[in-house]
Design an enzyme around this catalytic site. Structure first.
Site, mmCIF file in Angstrom:
data_model
loop_
_atom_site.group_PDB
_atom_site.id
_atom_site.type_symbol
_atom_site.label_atom_id
_atom_site.label_comp_id
_atom_site.label_asym_id
_atom_site.label_seq_id
_atom_site.Cartn_x
_atom_site.Cartn_y
_atom_site.Cartn_z
ATOM 1 N N ASN A 58 -17.341 57.203 12.344
ATOM 2 C CA ASN A 58 -17.925 58.595 12.642
ATOM 3 C C ASN A 58 -17.008 59.411 13.423
ATOM 4 O OD1 ASN A 58 -18.876 58.149 15.134
ATOM 5 N ND2 ASN A 58 -20.825 58.592 14.882
ATOM 6 N N SER B 103 -18.995 40.722 24.621
ATOM 7 C CA SER B 103 -18.177 40.855 25.856
ATOM 8 C C SER B 103 -18.470 39.989 26.848
ATOM 9 C CB SER B 103 -18.366 42.395 26.099
ATOM 10 O OG SER B 103 -17.815 42.604 27.288
ATOM 11 N N TYR C 227 -24.988 49.288 28.930
ATOM 12 C CA TYR C 227 -24.080 48.556 28.108
ATOM 13 C C TYR C 227 -24.184 47.159 27.881
ATOM 14 C CZ TYR C 227 -19.446 46.889 26.577
ATOM 15 O OH TYR C 227 -18.495 46.368 25.983
ATOM 16 N N LYS D 238 -25.072 44.498 24.674
ATOM 17 C CA LYS D 238 -24.347 43.289 24.256
ATOM 18 C C LYS D 238 -25.105 42.101 24.046
ATOM 19 C CE LYS D 238 -20.236 45.419 23.029
ATOM 20 N NZ LYS D 238 -20.203 45.783 21.524
ATOM 21 N N ARG E 297 -16.686 49.309 43.377
ATOM 22 C CA ARG E 297 -17.290 50.251 42.456
ATOM 23 C C ARG E 297 -18.681 49.305 42.141
ATOM 24 N NH1 ARG E 297 -14.398 50.920 36.622
ATOM 25 N NH2 ARG E 297 -14.810 48.616 36.455
HETATM 26 C C1 WQD Z 1 -11.270 45.853 35.857
HETATM 27 C C2 WQD Z 1 -11.216 45.942 37.345
HETATM 28 C C3 WQD Z 1 -12.414 47.494 38.624
HETATM 29 C C4 WQD Z 1 -10.196 51.143 37.250
HETATM 30 C C5 WQD Z 1 -15.415 46.639 31.387
HETATM 31 C C6 WQD Z 1 -16.623 46.357 30.550
HETATM 32 C C7 WQD Z 1 -16.031 45.406 29.444
HETATM 33 C C8 WQD Z 1 -15.055 46.096 28.731
HETATM 34 C C9 WQD Z 1 -13.800 46.515 29.542
HETATM 35 C C10 WQD Z 1 -15.719 47.375 26.754
HETATM 36 C C11 WQD Z 1 -12.394 45.970 37.897
HETATM 37 C C12 WQD Z 1 -10.808 47.482 38.544
HETATM 38 C C13 WQD Z 1 -10.621 49.807 37.312
HETATM 39 C C14 WQD Z 1 -9.642 51.788 38.181
HETATM 40 C C15 WQD Z 1 -9.764 49.730 39.458
HETATM 41 N N1 WQD Z 1 -15.614 47.084 28.084
HETATM 42 N N2 WQD Z 1 -10.161 49.082 38.635
HETATM 43 N N3 WQD Z 1 -9.470 50.934 39.427
HETATM 44 O O1 WQD Z 1 -15.172 46.513 34.326
HETATM 45 O O2 WQD Z 1 -13.874 44.331 34.009
HETATM 46 O O3 WQD Z 1 -14.964 45.692 31.983
HETATM 47 O O4 WQD Z 1 -14.361 47.051 30.822
HETATM 48 O O5 WQD Z 1 -15.261 46.587 25.984
HETATM 49 O O6 WQD Z 1 -17.225 44.994 28.555
HETATM 50 O O7 WQD Z 1 -17.623 45.640 31.241
HETATM 51 O O8 WQD Z 1 -12.918 46.657 33.104
HETATM 52 O O9 WQD Z 1 -10.825 47.723 33.320
HETATM 53 O O10 WQD Z 1 -12.880 48.903 34.219
HETATM 54 O O11 WQD Z 1 -11.993 47.198 35.705
HETATM 55 O O12 WQD Z 1 -9.677 48.881 40.740
HETATM 56 O O13 WQD Z 1 -9.306 52.809 38.181
HETATM 57 O O14 WQD Z 1 -10.268 46.836 37.661
HETATM 58 O O15 WQD Z 1 -13.137 47.761 39.637
HETATM 59 O O16 WQD Z 1 -12.520 45.340 39.123
HETATM 60 P P1 WQD Z 1 -14.369 45.707 33.589
HETATM 61 P P2 WQD Z 1 -12.130 47.594 33.963
#
Ligand code: WQD
Length: 352
Positions: free
Chosen positions: A34, A127, A152, A156, A297
């Site tokens: 969509n 995931s 979220y 899943k 975070r």
């Molecule tokens: C990875 C690491 C952050 C941004 C999530 C979902 C997963 C999938 C992918 C959908 C963490 C660190 C991030 C930044 C940082 N979602 N980080 N500075 O949280 O592992 O997974 O996204 O498909 O299901 O859970 O991914 O890339 O957000 O974070 O330090 O600006 O990078 O703290 O440690 P995550 P992410």
């Protein structure tokens, strides 16, 4: 046998890369999206890569009648790959009901059609988030799920449970694919990730900072109990993830499955820290990244990476892209977006 596959969320990041891989492996594809969180123009990139035009049904899968009509019009659907879902961890914390309604209602509507039209195969986009903060790493498919860190994540986990129970009651064969952290872009640089607004995910935050779209990025904490204090993740190239979907369908078509619902981890099997990922980006691209160490975070998993033996042995899957490839393609895609800004933003309405 017809080889038509219905890909939901096919205008999205992993969906579009999977459509390319399916087409390159002899499948026909129709898309249902969509475009509430995706840009239909990404299918133009798919067409440039494959030479094939993809029909997109701009339908909200939460509308059962509209979803049902797609199956009435396409009676030769062999399988469904279901990507369409909201996926922002942070947004799900702010709007849990929107996430439960969207992600679960759409899934249930699709499964009703699987039953009504006797669709043989169903592959679900899951995931590693279902593992929560695991006690032991690497995680295998048998690692017990922990409480999810966000609504979220619960969608899943619940989605997997719904499919598991559904698969016991029908002849359809299902596969749940648990992605770790999909990153990078197709080697052609004709498709890639289109984050909406300020990216929450690490690699788009890196590339947007490197290109100057963001003035600076933060590393969310370097005081964890890991080798350099930052979180550990299993980064996997989106094209490797895409190919796993083709292999999953071929595995089911060949009747190799040992039950009607099987789970596979899709990760490289290597843990990389956030700071190591940044260093790899800088080394690969020659671009110095402007980042600071910020606070942790909320909801972040400290360390997780995959045991991917099952996908390797049963699906014949072998990730082929390195972390350097992931960073290089992500960077080239970001540079392309800068040149094509108008192209991708012209028709994109953003969040509804
Ligand atoms: C990875 C690491 C952050 C941004 C999530 C979902 C997963 C999938 C992918 C959908 C963490 C660190 C991030 C930044 C940082 N979602 N980080 N500075 O949280 O592992 O997974 O996204 O498909 O299901 O859970 O991914 O890339 O957000 O974070 O330090 O600006 O990078 O703290 O440690 P995550 P992410």
């Amino acid at each position: 046998m017809a080889k038509k596959v219905l890909v939901t969320g096919g205008c999205g990041y992993i969906g579009s890369h999977t459509i390319v891989d399916l087409l390159e492996n002899g499948f026909d594809v129709i898309c249902v999206d969509n475009n509430s969180r995706s840009n239909p123009r990404i299918l133009e990139g798919v067409e440039k890569i494959t030479g094939k035009k993809i029909k997109n049904y701009k339908v909200d899968l939460c509308n059962f009648d509209d979803t049902f009509a797609i199956f009435q019009e396409n009676e030769d659907i062999l399988g469904i790959i279901h990507f369409a879902a909201y996926k922002s961890v942070g947004e799900s914390v702010e709007q849990p009901l929107m996430y439960f309604e969207n992600n679960l209602q759409s899934l249930i509507n699709l499964l009703k059609c699987v039953q009504e039209f006797d669709i043989p195969y169903f592959v679900f986009s899951s995931s590693c988030t279902v593992y929560g903060n695991p006690n032991e790493i690497p995680v295998t498919e048998k690692t017990p799920p922990k409480p999810a860190e966000s609504p979220y994540g619960y969608t899943k986990q619940m989605g997997e449970q719904i499919i598991n129970e559904f698969a016991k009651s029908v002849s359809a064969k299902c596969i749940l694919l648990r992605y770790f952290n999909p990153v990078g872009a197709h080697p052609s640089i004709l498709i890639g990730e289109l984050p909406i607004g300020r990216p929450a995910n690490l690699v788009p935050a890196i590339t947007q900072t490197a290109i100057g779209k963001l003035s600076q990025m933060q590393v969310h904490g370097d005081d964890y109990n890991t080798r350099d204090g930052s979180c550990i993740r299993d980064f996997i190239h989106v094209s490797d993830i895409a190919h796993a979907h083709t292999l999953a369908l071929e595995y089911l078509i060949a009747n190799k499955n040992s039950s009607n619902c099987e789970v596979f981890n899709l990760g490289t099997g290597h843990g990389v820290t956030v700071l190591e990922a940044i260093k790899t980006f800088e080394k690969t691209t020659g671009v110095k990244l402007n980042y600071i160490i910020g606070p942790r975070r909320a909801g972040d998993v400290i360390a997780i990476y995959a045991n991917n033996d099952l996908a390797k042995s049963k699906l014949g899957w072998e990730p082929k892209y390195s972390l350097e490839d992931m960073m290089a393609t992500a960077w080239k895609w970001e540079q392309k977006l800068k040149n094509d800004e108008k192209f991708y933003n012209s028709k994109f309405s953003g969040l509804n």
